[in-house]
Design an enzyme around this catalytic site. Structure first.
Site, PDB file in Angstrom:
ATOM      1  N   ILE A 214      89.497  19.765  40.004  1.00 29.49           N
ATOM      2  CA  ILE A 214      87.895  19.944  39.991  1.00 29.49           C
ATOM      3  C   ILE A 214      87.548  19.089  41.121  1.00 29.49           C
ATOM      4  CG2 ILE A 214      85.665  19.463  39.064  1.00 29.49           C
ATOM      5  CD1 ILE A 214      87.112  19.670  36.273  1.00 29.49           C
ATOM      6  N   PRO A 215      87.528  19.938  42.451  1.00 29.96           N
ATOM      7  CA  PRO A 215      87.529  19.276  43.721  1.00 29.96           C
ATOM      8  C   PRO A 215      86.026  18.625  43.975  1.00 29.96           C
ATOM      9  CG  PRO A 215      87.322  21.495  44.083  1.00 29.96           C
ATOM     10  CD  PRO A 215      87.350  21.372  42.479  1.00 29.96           C
ATOM     11  N   CYS A 216      85.804  17.540  43.172  1.00 31.66           N
ATOM     12  CA  CYS A 216      84.374  16.916  43.494  1.00 31.66           C
ATOM     13  C   CYS A 216      84.290  16.334  44.978  1.00 31.66           C
ATOM     14  CB  CYS A 216      84.096  15.709  42.423  1.00 31.66           C
ATOM     15  SG  CYS A 216      85.346  14.510  42.158  1.00 31.66           S
ATOM     16  N   HIS A 217      85.419  16.126  45.565  1.00 26.94           N
ATOM     17  CA  HIS A 217      85.424  15.517  46.838  1.00 26.94           C
ATOM     18  C   HIS A 217      84.730  16.507  47.918  1.00 26.94           C
ATOM     19  CE1 HIS A 217      89.040  18.091  46.866  1.00 26.94           C
ATOM     20  NE2 HIS A 217      88.967  18.156  48.090  1.00 26.94           N
TER      21      HIS A 217
END
Length: 175
Positions: free
Chosen positions: A134-137
């Site tokens: 879950i690419p919160c970056h």
């Protein structure tokens, strides 16, 4: 009954811990040492079976991602049973952000169905159990600034974004 299991694998910048069930991954963390992975996963792996062969599909996707296939993470199946509805919606919206691109917390809140809940979207990212997948970056402040990244800090967040921007998806290159 679905057996909960976990494994710890080497990654390009340290170690990666994976935990979940046959239904999918429910937790991922990245730390410099295997001991730090175990410490971070502590509550999530209590009572779990250690299985070095667990999540081979997810492991393969992670390997491909770190070698430039920026869409590989989309193939990882998640098990988010029990997630609060808004968090689950925010996490799903986050997964729709293309590799190498960024979106604001306000955008994320709107995509999750609550346009005035940018702070809640920030909390969903802060509680993200599957950093990277879950690419919160890829989520940034409305002013364009990078904000916290629990999977290694702002340096790691910036490095992941830079890697994604410098490596166009290998699938696109093959066409």
């Amino acid at each position: 009954m679905n057996t909960r299991k976990y494994c710890i694998i080497p990654g390009p910048h340290g170690w990666i811990g994976l935990a979940g069930t046959d239904d999918g991954l429910s937790r991922l963390c990245m730390k410099p040492t295997p001991e730090e992975v175990l410490e971070d996963l502590d509550d999530d792996i209590r009572g779990c079976l250690q299985d070095d062969m667990a999540f081979t599909q997810a492991q393969w996707c992670l390997e491909r991602y770190f070698h430039g296939d920026t869409d590989a993470l989309d193939e990882i199946v998640l098990d988010l049973v029990g997630a609060p509805p808004f968090f689950a919606a925010a996490w799903e919206a986050c997964r729709s952000i293309p590799a190498g691109e960024t979106r604001s917390y306000a955008w994320l809140a709107a995509e999750a169905g609550r346009p005035n809940a940018a702070r809640a979207a920030g909390q969903a990212m802060a509680k993200n159990p599957l950093a990277l997948v879950i690419p919160c970056h890829r989520v940034i402040g409305s002013n364009g600034d990078l904000h916290g990244y629990g999977a290694g800090g702002l340096t790691v967040k910036a490095r992941l974004l830079q890697m994604e921007q410098e490596r166009p998806n290998l699938q696109e290159e093959a066409s």
